[in-house]
Design a protein around this motif. Structure first.
Motif, PDB file in Angstrom:
ATOM      1  N   GLY A 223      -0.552  81.293  75.992  1.00 18.04           N
ATOM      2  CA  GLY A 223      -1.507  82.021  77.449  1.00 18.04           C
ATOM      3  C   GLY A 223      -1.502  81.754  78.532  1.00 18.04           C
ATOM      4  N   PHE A 224      -0.408  81.130  78.971  1.00 15.17           N
ATOM      5  CA  PHE A 224      -0.489  80.643  80.474  1.00 15.17           C
ATOM      6  C   PHE A 224      -0.300  81.861  81.287  1.00 15.17           C
ATOM      7  CE2 PHE A 224       1.776  79.221  84.325  1.00 15.17           C
ATOM      8  CZ  PHE A 224       1.481  77.967  84.468  1.00 15.17           C
ATOM      9  N   THR A 225      -1.273  81.598  82.345  1.00 17.94           N
ATOM     10  CA  THR A 225      -1.360  82.926  83.356  1.00 17.94           C
ATOM     11  C   THR A 225      -0.530  82.440  84.550  1.00 17.94           C
ATOM     12  OG1 THR A 225      -3.671  82.012  84.048  1.00 17.94           O
ATOM     13  CG2 THR A 225      -3.444  83.717  82.157  1.00 17.94           C
ATOM     14  N   VAL A 226       0.094  83.282  84.840  1.00 19.96           N
ATOM     15  CA  VAL A 226       0.801  83.081  86.425  1.00 19.96           C
ATOM     16  C   VAL A 226       0.771  84.362  87.331  1.00 19.96           C
ATOM     17  CG1 VAL A 226       2.978  83.945  85.674  1.00 19.96           C
ATOM     18  CG2 VAL A 226       3.031  82.466  87.442  1.00 19.96           C
ATOM     19  N   TYR A 227       0.388  83.987  88.721  1.00 17.82           N
ATOM     20  CA  TYR A 227      -0.001  85.000  89.708  1.00 17.82           C
ATOM     21  C   TYR A 227       0.967  84.853  91.016  1.00 17.82           C
ATOM     22  CZ  TYR A 227      -3.010  87.173  93.159  1.00 17.82           C
ATOM     23  OH  TYR A 227      -3.529  88.015  94.268  1.00 17.82           O
ATOM     24  N   ASP A 228       1.324  85.975  91.573  1.00 17.30           N
ATOM     25  CA  ASP A 228       2.032  86.202  92.641  1.00 17.30           C
ATOM     26  C   ASP A 228       1.505  87.059  93.448  1.00 17.30           C
ATOM     27  OD1 ASP A 228       3.794  86.227  94.944  1.00 17.30           O
ATOM     28  OD2 ASP A 228       5.585  85.891  93.611  1.00 17.30           O
ATOM     29  N   ALA A 229       0.811  86.921  94.722  1.00 18.02           N
ATOM     30  CA  ALA A 229       0.121  87.876  95.433  1.00 18.02           C
ATOM     31  C   ALA A 229       1.099  88.527  96.546  1.00 18.02           C
ATOM     32  CB  ALA A 229      -1.047  87.268  96.418  1.00 18.02           C
ATOM     33  N   THR A 230       2.479  88.055  96.304  1.00 17.92           N
ATOM     34  CA  THR A 230       3.423  88.842  97.383  1.00 17.92           C
ATOM     35  C   THR A 230       4.734  88.753  96.404  1.00 17.92           C
ATOM     36  OG1 THR A 230       4.197  86.398  98.293  1.00 17.92           O
ATOM     37  CG2 THR A 230       2.278  87.884  99.455  1.00 17.92           C
ATOM     38  N   MET A 231       4.703  89.469  95.271  1.00 15.64           N
ATOM     39  CA  MET A 231       5.790  89.267  94.319  1.00 15.64           C
ATOM     40  C   MET A 231       7.097  90.006  94.390  1.00 15.64           C
ATOM     41  SD  MET A 231       4.291  92.148  91.352  1.00 15.64           S
ATOM     42  CE  MET A 231       4.368  93.824  91.798  1.00 15.64           C
ATOM     43  N   GLN A 246       6.481  78.775  75.225  1.00 13.34           N
ATOM     44  CA  GLN A 246       5.550  79.902  74.847  1.00 13.34           C
ATOM     45  C   GLN A 246       5.925  81.281  75.605  1.00 13.34           C
ATOM     46  OE1 GLN A 246       4.059  79.595  71.782  1.00 13.34           O
ATOM     47  NE2 GLN A 246       4.236  77.670  71.668  1.00 13.34           N
ATOM     48  N   PRO A 247       7.161  81.666  75.596  1.00 12.51           N
ATOM     49  CA  PRO A 247       7.402  82.692  76.868  1.00 12.51           C
ATOM     50  C   PRO A 247       6.749  84.106  76.360  1.00 12.51           C
ATOM     51  CG  PRO A 247       9.192  82.528  75.707  1.00 12.51           C
ATOM     52  CD  PRO A 247       8.397  81.210  75.240  1.00 12.51           C
ATOM     53  N   GLY A 248       6.440  84.471  75.237  1.00  6.82           N
ATOM     54  CA  GLY A 248       5.906  85.658  74.745  1.00  6.82           C
ATOM     55  C   GLY A 248       4.324  85.719  75.124  1.00  6.82           C
ATOM     56  N   THR A 249       3.866  84.601  75.281  1.00  4.13           N
ATOM     57  CA  THR A 249       2.223  84.600  75.404  1.00  4.13           C
ATOM     58  C   THR A 249       1.926  84.764  76.803  1.00  4.13           C
ATOM     59  OG1 THR A 249       2.033  82.120  75.708  1.00  4.13           O
ATOM     60  CG2 THR A 249       2.247  83.214  73.252  1.00  4.13           C
ATOM     61  N   ILE A 250       2.854  84.515  77.938  1.00  2.66           N
ATOM     62  CA  ILE A 250       2.635  84.347  79.224  1.00  2.66           C
ATOM     63  C   ILE A 250       2.017  85.792  79.868  1.00  2.66           C
ATOM     64  CG2 ILE A 250       3.527  83.962  81.424  1.00  2.66           C
ATOM     65  CD1 ILE A 250       5.524  82.230  80.377  1.00  2.66           C
TER      66      ILE A 250
END
Length: 533
Positions: A223-231, A246-250
Motif C-alpha cells: 500500500g505504498f503511496t507515491v505523489y508527483d505534483a508535476t508528473m 509489492q508493485p500491485g499495491t502501490i
C-alpha cells in the motif's frame, strides 16, 4: 529475456520507429508524439478487448483475426450483444464496436475502404465508455493539415501509420515490455523536442536514483503511496513499480498542468498495467490550487522534477495557504522553485515520508525570501541530503542540477552533501549516468559517512556558520593538488633537449653539403645554412 521475447521486442521497436518516420517529416516531435502514442494506445485497448471477448466466449485464442471474428459473431447476435457490452464495460471499463477495432480498421486499409471518421468514432467509443477515458484522445487532430493538404492525404498518412503498428504483438509482450517501449519512445521524443521535453520527461538514470532513495527500506511495504505534483508523462511515478516488491499495491497520485501531457500520463499508467483503482491523476495548476485536499493528502514518497525557475503569481493570499504560511515568505515571482518544494513537502507523511526533488543549484545559495525559506527548513531538520548532479544530463537544460532529499520529524539537523558532479559518461549531445554512478550515490546516501572529495555530513552548527548557504563546494572539497614540479629534473630535461637539437642541426647541415648544387638551389642552401649559424 528469452530469445523469442527479444525478437518480439526488436519488432516492437522497429514498428514504433517506422511509424515515427512517417510523421517526422511533417511536424516536430512535440506534436507527433500525441498521434503516435495515442494510436499505439488505441491498438493496445482494441487488442486487449478482442482477446478478452474470446476468453469470455470460452474460445480463447492468441490470433487477433480469430478474436475479431469471435467478437463480430457475438456482437451480431442480439441475444448476446447487450450482455457482452455490459460485461466489457464492467470488467475492462470500455468497449469498441466490431467494425472500429484496430484490427478491423487495418483490414479496411488493406482493401482501400478506410476512412478517418471511423477511427475518430473509435476514439469516441472509448472516451464515452467510462469517465476514466474522458477526453483521452482530444489531442489527436485526425484532420490536421500537417498530416496532408487534402482529406485524401490525411487519410493516407494515418492509414500508413496503422499498417506499421499492425505488426505489434500486444498480447505477446510479457510484463512491462510494451510499457517500457512506450517509455523509451517518450524519451526519444524528449531528446528530439529539446527544451519542450522538460515538460514531460525525467531521464531514467535520474528517475532511478530518486525512486530508489524514496523507496529505500520500504521495498516490502504494502500500500505504498507515491505523489508527483508535476508528473509530466508519469515516468517518474512509474519507477516505483520497479523498486517495490509489492508493485500491485502501490497507489499513484499525480497532477499535471498541460492537458496533452496529462493524457499521456494516463495512457502510460494503463500501458504499464497499473489498475484503474490505483491511479489518482489530476489535470490542474499545482501551485495555483492545492491538490489533493481530500484523504489521503500526505504520502509515503514524493517525487518531483518541476520546471526550473518558472514564474508564478506569488500573490499575497498564498501567505494564508497552509502549504506556505508557516514560512512567513513566498518564493519570488520569477523563481517558483521553493514554491514547488514546499508544496511537495507539505504533502509528505510526518513520520516516515521521504521526498526527492530536482532543482537548479540556485536554491542552495540564493538569498532574500529563498534564503529565509531555506533557513527555516534547515532549522526544522527538513533537509536530509543535498546531491550535486552532473551537468548536461537533462534534455531541457545543460546546467548542473541538485537532488534534494527532505524528511519530516528527523532526530537531528545534520545534512549529507554528495558531490556527484563528475560521475557521468560524456556523450555527444548529452551526458549519461550509468548504474555504477547511481550506485555510488546510493551507497553514500545509505552509509551517511564522509568520503574524501565526494561526501560530507555537515552538522547544524557548521551549516549555521555558513549562513545557511548549502552550496556544495563549501562542504565537499574536490580540489586536486597539482603535483609539485621538480626543478632539478626539469633543468636536466632542458639540457638534454638542447643537446638533441644541436645534434639534429649538425646532421641536417651535413646532409645539405651532400646535395648536388645547381645555380637554382645554391642561394637556397646558403640561406638555409645561415639559419643554423
Amino acid at each position: 529475456m528469452s530469445t523469442n521475447q527479444s525478437e518480439k521486442s526488436k519488432t516492437l521497436y522497429q514498428a514504433l520507429w517506422n511509424s515515427a518516420d512517417i510523421l517526422r517529416s511533417k511536424m516536430d516531435a512535440n506534436e507527433y508524439k500525441s498521434y503516435l502514442l495515442g494510436m499505439i494506445f488505441y491498438k493496445y485497448l482494441s487488442d486487449r478487448m478482442l482477446f478478452y471477448v474470446a476468453d469470455t466466449m470460452q474460445t480463447p485464442t492468441d490470433n487477433l483475426l480469430t478474436a475479431q471474428e469471435i467478437y463480430f459473431d457475438a456482437y451480431s447476435d442480439e441475444d448476446t450483444k447487450t450482455d457482452l457490452i455490459e460485461v466489457l464495460k464492467e470488467d475492462i471499463s470500455y468497449f469498441i464496436e466490431p467494425n472500429l477495432t484496430f484490427t478491423s480498421l487495418v483490414n479496411q486499409v488493406n482493401v482501400g475502404e478506410f476512412q478517418l471518421e471511423l477511427l475518430a468514432q473509435g476514439f469516441r467509443n472509448i472516451e464515452q465508455s467510462n469517465e476514466i477515458f474522458e477526453n483521452l484522445f482530444e489531442d489527436i487532430d485526425l484532420y490536421s493539415k500537417k498530416l496532408g493538404a487534402t482529406p485524401q492525404k490525411q487519410n493516407q498518412t494515418i492509414a500508413s501509420i496503422m499498417k506499421e503498428l499492425s505488426v505489434l504483438d500486444i498480447a505477446g509482450h510479457a510484463g512491462d515490455v510494451l510499457g517500457d517501449a512506450y517509455e523509451y519512445l517518450i524519451g526519444q521524443f524528449a531528446s528530439d523536442s529539446g527544451k519542450k521535453a522538460g515538460e514531460f520527461y525525467t531521464p531514467q538514470p535520474v528517475a532511478k536514483l530518486m525512486t530508489q532513495i524514496v523507496l529505500h527500506g520500504k521495498e516490502n511495504q504494502k500500500g505504498f503511496t507515491v505523489y508527483d505534483a508535476t508528473m509530466g508523462s508519469g515516468s517518474l511515478l512509474l519507477n516505483a513499480k520497479k523498486y517495490s516488491n509489492q508493485p500491485g499495491t502501490i497507489s499513484y497520485f499525480g497532477q499535471e498542468l498541460n492537458t496533452s501531457t496529462y493524457n499521456l500520463a494516463r495512457m502510460n499508467m494503463m500501458l504499464h498495467g497499473v489498475a484503474v483503482e490505483n491511479q489518482f491523476l489530476h489535470n490542474a495548476d499545482t501551485l495555483d490550487q492545492d491538490w489533493p485536499t481530500e484523504e489521503p493528502t500526505d504520502f509515503d514518497g514524493v517525487l518531483m522534477n518541476p520546471p526550473y525557475s518558472a514564474k508564478w503569481s506569488a500573490a499575497q493570499g498564498f501567505l494564508q495557504d497552509p502549504r506556505f504560511s508557516t514560512f512567513g515568505v513566498l518564493a519570488p515571482k520569477s523563481k517558483a522553485d521553493f514554491a514547488f518544494l514546499l508544496h511537495g513537502y507539505y504533502h509528505l507523511k510526518q513520520s516516515s515520508g521521504v521526498m526527492a526533488i530536482v532543482l537548479p543549484h540556485g536554491v542552495l545559495f540564493r538569498g532574500n525570501a529563498e534564503g529565509k525559506i531555506r533557513q527555516r527548513l534547515l532549522e526544522e531538520g527538513a533537509i536530509d541530503t543535498v546531491i550535486g548532479m552532473p551537468a548536461n544530463i537533462f534534455f531541457n537544460t545543460s546546467i548542473p542540477t541538485t537532488v534534494i532529499i527532505l524528511k519530516k520529524n528527523r532526530t537531528n539537523r545534520d545534512v549529507l552533501f554528495i558531490d556527484a558532479s563528475k560521475g557521468f559518461d560524456k556523450g555527444k549531445n548529452q551526458n549519461t549516468m550509468t548504474d555504477d554512478h547511481i550506485q555510488a550515490i546510493l551507497d553514500a546516501y545509505i552509509n551517511r559517512q564522509d568520503i574524501d572529495k565526494y561526501a560530507h555530513v555537515a552538522n547544524f552548527d557548521e551549516i549555521k556558520e555558513n549562513d545557511y548557504n548549502l552550496n556544495i563546494p563549501r562542504y565537499v572539497d574536490t580540489f586536486e593538488q597539482e603535483e609539485a614540479i621538480d626543478i632539478v629534473q626539469v633543468s636536466q630535461e632542458i639540457v638534454n633537449l638542447n643537446k638533441e637539437i644541436k645534434q639534429a642541426e649538425t646532421e641536417f647541415l651535413a646532409m645539405l653539403d651532400q646535395l648536388a648544387v645547381t645555380p637554382e638551389t645554391k642561394d637556397l642552401i646558403e640561406a638555409t645554412k645561415g639559419v643554423f649559424r
